[in-house]
Enzyme design. Structure first.
Site: not given
Ligand code: ADE
Ligand code: ZN
Length: 329
Positions: A9, A11, A189, A192, A271
């Site tokens: 996971h 990005h 996703h 969250e 991220d």
């Molecule tokens: N895009 C980048 N990081 C993300 C995250 N944590 N949740 C949803 N979209 C994302």
């Molecule tokens: Zn994410």
């Protein structure tokens, strides 16, 4: 050396460190509305997912050429390798780049150039997962998948990201059906910021094989029981959850309880340039904040390879798994 692990996971646009952002801005003649890297870092105080996404999309302006995407991915792979990553399944957000006038080829070929060298340069095997932006329309997602058709030899699966609440998985039923027919793996996703029902919908309507985050499953005993029974992997991102205020402090993170419940959890960085750590940093942070045992850390590393899309290379998966079992803390 840190324990060997897969990152599932991540990005790639979320690995854009302030230093690289400024270097690319200079190379491409793009003006950033921040005086310097320190001023930019000051902006890294997020209230929620949306406040982070605003900055995440803004900084993408510095990514213009194949070489930019190659440099971005290469920098990530070097950092990941140093933290024990042996295999990385990398998300990218082409819609955000297409909207800025870039082509799918610029993005995929640029990332691909770094990924082609990843094994030789960093000892990391890789896969690419194309994510749809769930706050864009279903038609836009379909058009994006169409634009990716010439590059499907480089793409292993599809995912769903961006602002979750108000954009339930079912909105993307059709594009996930097309993706499945093309032989692509499916993740999304869910849970969250969104409710447990979004997790159920991602499983039932989109046919996902892994759930990204899935944190809020803990609000439904019935859902937890299903995820355990069906051994659905969850790609958790503890430092992200703290920075985006899904949990108050790391000590409150449900990861330990989730493992105790029998859920197939993995730990990932999401991220890392924005959330204060790469995947090894996430492992270290949960180890100390939650007092995870060595057995639990080994389980997390084992799960990461078991949950990875290495089904086309079982010999490699077996090799990685034996590295996990042989690892001495
Ligand atoms: N895009 C980048 N990081 C993300 C995250 N944590 N949740 C949803 N979209 C994302
Ligand atoms: Zn994410």
């Amino acid at each position: 050396m840190p324990i060997p692990k897969a990152e599932l996971h991540l990005h790639i646009e979320g690995t854009l460190e302030p230093e690289l952002a400024f270097a690319l801005a200079e190379r491409n003649g793009v003006e950033l509305p921040y005086a310097d890297t320190e001023a930019l870092r000051e902006a890294y105080r997020f209230e929620d997912l949306q406040s982070f996404l605003n900055l995440y999309y803004e900084l993408m302006a510095v990514l213009r050429t194949e070489r930019d995407f190659e440099d971005l991915a290469d920098a990530y792979l070097a950092r990941a390798a140093a933290q024990g990553v042996r295999h990385a399944e990398i998300f990218f957000d082409p819609q955000a780049h297409l909207a800025r006038g870039l082509s799918m080829g610029t993005v995929v070929e640029g990332l691909g150039r770094a990924l082609d060298r990843a094994e030789a340069d960093h000892g990391v095997s890789t896969r690419l997962i194309l994510c749809f932006l769930r706050d864009e329309s279903a038609e836009s997602a379909l058009a994006t998948l169409d634009a990716a058709r010439p590059y499907l030899d480089r793409i292993t699966g599809v995912g769903l990201d961006s602002a979750e609440v108000g954009h339930p998985p079912a909105k993307f039923r059709e594009v996930y059906e097309v993706a499945a027919a093309l032989g692509l793996r499916r993740v999304a996703h869910a849970g969250e910021e969104g409710p447990p029902e979004y997790i159920t919908e991602a499983l039932d309507v989109l046919g996902v094989e892994r759930v990204d985050h899935g944190l809020r499953c803990m609000e439904s005993a019935e859902l937890v029981e299903r995820l355990v029974r069906e051994r659905v992997p969850l790609t958790l991102c503890p430092l992200s959850n703290v920075r985006l205020r899904a949990v108050d402090v790391l000590a409150d993170h449900p990861l330990a309880a989730m493992l105790d419940a029998g859920l197939v959890c993995t730990v990932n960085s999401d991220d890392p340039a924005y959330f204060g750590g790469y995947v090894g940093d996430n492992f270290d942070a949960v180890r100390s904040a939650l007092g995870l045992s060595e057995g639990r850390l080994r389980e997390l590393a084992r799960n990461s390879f078991l949950a990875s899309f290495l089904d086309d290379d079982e010999a490699r998966r077996a090799r990685y798994l034996s590295e996990v079992e042989a690892y001495e803390f």
